[in-house]
Design a protein around this motif. Sequence first.
Motif, short mmCIF file in Angstrom:
data_model
loop_
_atom_site.label_atom_id
_atom_site.label_comp_id
_atom_site.label_asym_id
_atom_site.label_seq_id
_atom_site.Cartn_x
_atom_site.Cartn_y
_atom_site.Cartn_z
N SER A 136 -19.72 -2.98 15.60
CA SER A 136 -20.66 -2.14 16.33
C SER A 136 -22.05 -3.03 16.25
N SER A 137 -22.74 -3.04 17.45
CA SER A 137 -24.02 -3.58 17.33
C SER A 137 -25.07 -2.40 17.25
N ARG A 138 -26.55 -2.64 17.23
CA ARG A 138 -27.47 -1.66 17.20
C ARG A 138 -27.42 -0.94 18.62
N LEU A 139 -26.97 -1.62 19.55
CA LEU A 139 -27.15 -1.22 20.79
C LEU A 139 -25.99 -0.07 21.19
N HIS A 157 -24.83 1.60 18.71
CA HIS A 157 -25.22 2.91 17.91
C HIS A 157 -26.46 3.84 18.98
N GLN A 158 -27.19 3.02 19.55
CA GLN A 158 -28.06 3.74 20.35
C GLN A 158 -27.50 4.35 21.52
N ASP A 162 -18.28 0.67 11.22
CA ASP A 162 -19.45 0.52 12.49
C ASP A 162 -19.97 -1.00 12.40
N GLY A 163 -20.23 -1.14 11.28
CA GLY A 163 -21.21 -2.55 11.25
C GLY A 163 -20.43 -3.63 11.68
#
Length: 399
Positions: free
Chosen positions: A6-9, A11-12, A2-3
């Motif tokens: 993917s970004s924090r957004l 994950h949101q 994921d890291g």
Amino acid sequence: MDGYFSSRLHHQLREEVRDFAESEVRPRIPEMEASRTVHHELSRLIARQGWLGATIGHEYGGMGAGHLAKTIIIEELSRVSGAMGAMVQASQLGTAKIVHFGSDEQRKTWLPAIAAGDCLPTIAVTEPESGGHVLGMSASAVRDGDDYILNGSKVYVGNSHVGDLHGVVVRTGPGSKGLTAFLVESDRPGFRTGPQQAAMGLHGFSFGELIFENCRVPASNRLGDEGDGLAVAYSSSVLYGRANLTAVSLGIHRAILEETTRFATERIRYGKPLADLPTVKLKLGQMQSRLMTARLAAYHAVHLLDQGMSCDTELMNAKLVNVESAIDSGRNAMEIHAAAGLFTDRPIERYLRDAHHIFAPAGTSDIQLLRLAEVALGQDKGSWSERLSDLVRMEPAHI
């Protein structure tokens, strides 16, 4: 993993879709399984969340979020309901033809409506007699002044009975240059859907027949020029179809593993959880390994697509790996559940039925293997992701 992708957004977004799927989709599953027909209300509710606009730019009211975001949306819906994941993937497939081949007027008219959830699009290529052989199609369009008159039928059309705008590829002349694509509104005279037939799985989703009987369509509804139909069909399938179906398989696969580990932990045999048996642990380990590999293949392929890089081969492989591994894990899950998996009070039999539906669209596994063999032999026929890279590239940071 994921890291890396993917970004924090992202994950949101995943949390948002997962919460929706659990609260709005899961309670409706018994109804969909019992009726075995398209669920109009839920399809519209999902569309109104704005997720159909994942690959539509901000200038048209879309998310402009890209293909990884789209994959996460479809994956999370499919984890709860393969049918609703399939509904979104079919809509995204229908969107692709307008994004890549639509005129300025067509984009201004339809993309905002799709992004807002007011329009569910489809793409219709397959025919009863020609199947996946695109050049074997016989449905036709004949020019008549400022209009075209369409005749023929299409089958296995995702969102057939809930769609508002059908992207239809038909024959306007001989050979590979004789295919042309049109946008056909569902309320246009001369258009109708065939009876919806109950299928093995994906209950709540429709993939049926579209029928055209002297259906008059204005020339302004043509996508691109006459002769662009083959490009519309192939590019939509390669860039969107394979990625979208990969996401559906990935979501179903995750659900299979989660449900099976829960069952094996809770079911007591010989005074201990079933999961303590070495044979069961081996199967769970196989399933975990498959899921990790499948997810890596899926995310890597759409990450490349978001970057505008050549990735046709990665998309083929992602679809192959995800479909086959989900079906294999489904069989392992049934072996662990044994007789308990055969009854509908548990979802595992639904997951296995749904997983089989993803095998054929956008090319069966044999087709993917043949295309991958062509790559290995240096016989591949070019890259759609390179040809359309300027239109494909998205900026995930703008989710």
